[in-house]
Design a protein around this motif. Sequence first.
Motif, PDB file in Angstrom:
ATOM      1  N   GLU A 223      81.126  48.122   8.399  1.00 27.20           N
ATOM      2  CA  GLU A 223      79.974  47.233   8.326  1.00 27.20           C
ATOM      3  C   GLU A 223      78.927  47.643   9.355  1.00 27.20           C
ATOM      4  OE1 GLU A 223      81.252  43.243   8.863  1.00 27.20           O
ATOM      5  OE2 GLU A 223      82.435  43.196   7.015  1.00 27.20           O
ATOM      6  N   LEU A 224      77.669  47.542   8.967  1.00 29.56           N
ATOM      7  CA  LEU A 224      76.560  47.830   9.864  1.00 29.56           C
ATOM      8  C   LEU A 224      75.915  46.520  10.303  1.00 29.56           C
ATOM      9  CD1 LEU A 224      74.840  50.845   8.030  1.00 29.56           C
ATOM     10  CD2 LEU A 224      76.607  50.883   9.807  1.00 29.56           C
ATOM     11  N   PRO A 225      75.251  46.522  11.454  1.00 30.62           N
ATOM     12  CA  PRO A 225      74.541  45.309  11.881  1.00 30.62           C
ATOM     13  C   PRO A 225      73.495  44.896  10.848  1.00 30.62           C
ATOM     14  CG  PRO A 225      74.668  46.912  13.674  1.00 30.62           C
ATOM     15  CD  PRO A 225      75.131  47.619  12.439  1.00 30.62           C
ATOM     16  N   ASP A 226      73.170  43.609  10.830  1.00 32.76           N
ATOM     17  CA  ASP A 226      72.197  43.105   9.876  1.00 32.76           C
ATOM     18  C   ASP A 226      70.861  43.841   9.962  1.00 32.76           C
ATOM     19  OD1 ASP A 226      73.951  41.278   8.854  1.00 32.76           O
ATOM     20  OD2 ASP A 226      73.093  39.542   9.863  1.00 32.76           O
ATOM     21  N   ALA A 227      70.532  44.344  11.115  1.00 34.68           N
ATOM     22  CA  ALA A 227      69.265  45.052  11.281  1.00 34.68           C
ATOM     23  C   ALA A 227      69.201  46.331  10.457  1.00 34.68           C
ATOM     24  CB  ALA A 227      69.042  45.382  12.758  1.00 34.68           C
ATOM     25  N   TYR A 228      70.363  46.800   9.974  1.00 35.41           N
ATOM     26  CA  TYR A 228      70.409  48.059   9.225  1.00 35.41           C
ATOM     27  C   TYR A 228      71.029  47.936   7.833  1.00 35.41           C
ATOM     28  CZ  TYR A 228      69.618  50.117  13.829  1.00 35.41           C
ATOM     29  OH  TYR A 228      69.096  50.438  15.057  1.00 35.41           O
ATOM     30  N   ASN A 229      71.676  46.821   7.526  1.00 32.66           N
ATOM     31  CA  ASN A 229      72.493  46.791   6.306  1.00 32.66           C
ATOM     32  C   ASN A 229      71.769  46.288   5.059  1.00 32.66           C
ATOM     33  OD1 ASN A 229      72.435  43.978   6.487  1.00 32.66           O
ATOM     34  ND2 ASN A 229      74.540  43.795   7.245  1.00 32.66           N
ATOM     35  N   PHE A 230      70.517  45.904   5.177  1.00 23.79           N
ATOM     36  CA  PHE A 230      69.719  45.446   4.042  1.00 23.79           C
ATOM     37  C   PHE A 230      70.349  44.250   3.336  1.00 23.79           C
ATOM     38  CE2 PHE A 230      68.933  49.955   4.719  1.00 23.79           C
ATOM     39  CZ  PHE A 230      67.563  49.947   4.911  1.00 23.79           C
ATOM     40  N   GLY A 231      71.144  43.495   4.092  1.00 24.99           N
ATOM     41  CA  GLY A 231      71.823  42.352   3.508  1.00 24.99           C
ATOM     42  C   GLY A 231      71.330  41.002   3.988  1.00 24.99           C
ATOM     43  N   ASN A 232      70.476  40.983   5.012  1.00 25.23           N
ATOM     44  CA  ASN A 232      70.044  39.719   5.601  1.00 25.23           C
ATOM     45  C   ASN A 232      68.541  39.543   5.415  1.00 25.23           C
ATOM     46  OD1 ASN A 232      69.374  37.529   7.212  1.00 25.23           O
ATOM     47  ND2 ASN A 232      70.810  38.078   8.830  1.00 25.23           N
ATOM     48  N   PRO A 233      68.116  38.580   4.597  1.00 30.00           N
ATOM     49  CA  PRO A 233      66.688  38.387   4.360  1.00 30.00           C
ATOM     50  C   PRO A 233      65.883  38.106   5.625  1.00 30.00           C
ATOM     51  CG  PRO A 233      67.977  37.182   2.733  1.00 30.00           C
ATOM     52  CD  PRO A 233      68.948  37.682   3.771  1.00 30.00           C
ATOM     53  N   ALA A 234      66.539  37.618   6.677  1.00 21.09           N
ATOM     54  CA  ALA A 234      65.829  37.348   7.923  1.00 21.09           C
ATOM     55  C   ALA A 234      65.284  38.622   8.558  1.00 21.09           C
ATOM     56  CB  ALA A 234      66.751  36.622   8.909  1.00 21.09           C
ATOM     57  N   TYR A 235      65.818  39.784   8.144  1.00 20.82           N
ATOM     58  CA  TYR A 235      65.381  41.067   8.688  1.00 20.82           C
ATOM     59  C   TYR A 235      64.460  41.808   7.712  1.00 20.82           C
ATOM     60  CZ  TYR A 235      68.719  40.690  12.523  1.00 20.82           C
ATOM     61  OH  TYR A 235      69.401  40.287  13.653  1.00 20.82           O
ATOM     62  N   ALA A 236      63.911  41.101   6.756  1.00 19.03           N
ATOM     63  CA  ALA A 236      63.088  41.756   5.730  1.00 19.03           C
ATOM     64  C   ALA A 236      61.918  42.516   6.338  1.00 19.03           C
ATOM     65  CB  ALA A 236      62.594  40.726   4.715  1.00 19.03           C
ATOM     66  N   ASP A 237      61.272  41.943   7.343  1.00 24.93           N
ATOM     67  CA  ASP A 237      60.127  42.630   7.957  1.00 24.93           C
ATOM     68  C   ASP A 237      60.560  43.922   8.638  1.00 24.93           C
ATOM     69  OD1 ASP A 237      58.437  40.650   7.107  1.00 24.93           O
ATOM     70  OD2 ASP A 237      58.366  39.591   9.032  1.00 24.93           O
ATOM     71  N   ARG A 238      61.741  43.902   9.220  1.00 22.67           N
ATOM     72  CA  ARG A 238      62.256  45.113   9.859  1.00 22.67           C
ATOM     73  C   ARG A 238      62.592  46.176   8.813  1.00 22.67           C
ATOM     74  NH1 ARG A 238      65.022  46.458  14.705  1.00 22.67           N
ATOM     75  NH2 ARG A 238      66.498  48.173  14.423  1.00 22.67           N
ATOM     76  N   TYR A 239      63.256  45.762   7.732  1.00 23.66           N
ATOM     77  CA  TYR A 239      63.580  46.711   6.674  1.00 23.66           C
ATOM     78  C   TYR A 239      62.315  47.367   6.121  1.00 23.66           C
ATOM     79  CZ  TYR A 239      67.971  43.954   6.512  1.00 23.66           C
ATOM     80  OH  TYR A 239      69.137  43.300   6.817  1.00 23.66           O
ATOM     81  N   ALA A 240      61.247  46.590   6.037  1.00 24.61           N
ATOM     82  CA  ALA A 240      60.010  47.072   5.418  1.00 24.61           C
ATOM     83  C   ALA A 240      59.303  48.152   6.237  1.00 24.61           C
ATOM     84  CB  ALA A 240      59.058  45.902   5.178  1.00 24.61           C
ATOM     85  N   ARG A 241      59.785  48.436   7.424  1.00 24.80           N
ATOM     86  CA  ARG A 241      59.183  49.506   8.229  1.00 24.80           C
ATOM     87  C   ARG A 241      59.527  50.897   7.692  1.00 24.80           C
ATOM     88  NH1 ARG A 241      61.150  47.189  14.138  1.00 24.80           N
ATOM     89  NH2 ARG A 241      60.111  45.139  14.005  1.00 24.80           N
ATOM     90  N   ALA A 242      60.529  50.965   6.845  1.00 24.35           N
ATOM     91  CA  ALA A 242      60.966  52.257   6.298  1.00 24.35           C
ATOM     92  C   ALA A 242      60.452  52.420   4.875  1.00 24.35           C
ATOM     93  CB  ALA A 242      62.490  52.352   6.322  1.00 24.35           C
ATOM     94  N   SER A 243      60.253  53.673   4.471  1.00 26.47           N
ATOM     95  CA  SER A 243      59.765  53.947   3.126  1.00 26.47           C
ATOM     96  C   SER A 243      60.301  55.283   2.634  1.00 26.47           C
ATOM     97  CB  SER A 243      58.230  53.953   3.088  1.00 26.47           C
ATOM     98  OG  SER A 243      57.723  54.997   3.904  1.00 26.47           O
ATOM     99  N   TYR A 244      60.205  55.479   1.328  1.00 25.16           N
ATOM    100  CA  TYR A 244      60.596  56.739   0.705  1.00 25.16           C
ATOM    101  C   TYR A 244      59.828  56.857  -0.605  1.00 25.16           C
ATOM    102  CZ  TYR A 244      63.410  60.366  -1.543  1.00 25.16           C
ATOM    103  OH  TYR A 244      63.812  61.521  -2.168  1.00 25.16           O
TER     104      TYR A 244
END
Length: 311
Positions: A223-244
């Motif tokens: 398991e990865l921390p919520d900041a990296y696992n794309f499983g916690n909506p509370a971290y949506a803004d953080r996830y959105a910093r990455a792109s492909y």
Amino acid sequence: MRGDEGRSTASRRAMLAAVGGLGLGAGCLGSDGDRVRVLSAGSLSVVLEDHVGPAFEADTGIAYEGEYRGTNVVVRMVEEGSKRPDVVVGADVGLLRDRLYPDHADWDVAFAGNEVGIAYAPGTDLGTRLEGGEPWYEVLRDADDGELAISDPDLDPLGYRAAHLFELVEREHGLEGFRDAALERAYREPNEPQLLSGIEAGNRACAVAYRNMAVDHDVPFLELPDAYNFGNPAYADRYARASYVTDEGYETTGSPAVYNATVRRGADRAEAGRRFLSALLENSGLLEERGLRVGESFPRTHGEVPEGIEQ
């Protein structure tokens, strides 16, 4: 398209026949009018083919026909008209809406979430280090060519979420060049349902995978921390910093891993499609058992969902 991601339904049909012999069968199946065709994200192949599909047949007498591919491929085939499913299931709500609205759909239901982590073979050097508690990014940085598998980022969301993951950790830990190096060394599996087959066969040490895939294949999962696992909506803004950007030119942005489904506009068996979607929503407990996230936040509707779909 690279690789054939369709999965035969023969083994499941044999199982259903056996169930019928026990008095629990669905009745007469296979007539042209009594079936539903589902084109789904490959990461749901096991839970739909082996669990939800048979339960749906047993309850309704409607034959379930599933086909499983990367979501990018799913939407492309619907757009081009090479596949005409009754139900479309995707692993990225934004992708389905961006590509299928308004010509092929004008509503959908988000029904479950997932999380990204590292599946691994425990007897390998990389697997041993992961089990020993070494930072996962340090372990992956030492992977030789082909030891790490990812799903193809140009074919499905799990693949480009691996790229998002590598970008986030590069930025967070100052690992210059980590993202590009990891993508360059990783084996890109074009057939998403087969992502973990290399680990099972001893050809790969680890893979960036969804939790439910590790559950389906009984493979250890870090398991990865919520900041990296794309499983916690509370971290949506953080996830959105990455792109492909895919090879088709579609720009993806990091987001929570959420599945959504719709009945295709103009579907041959729209009523059967709506009944299947209702069954999918009613089987939230089964989805949770298979490693998916289904809580009070699901289901979530978008657009004018037709009557007849239980929510």
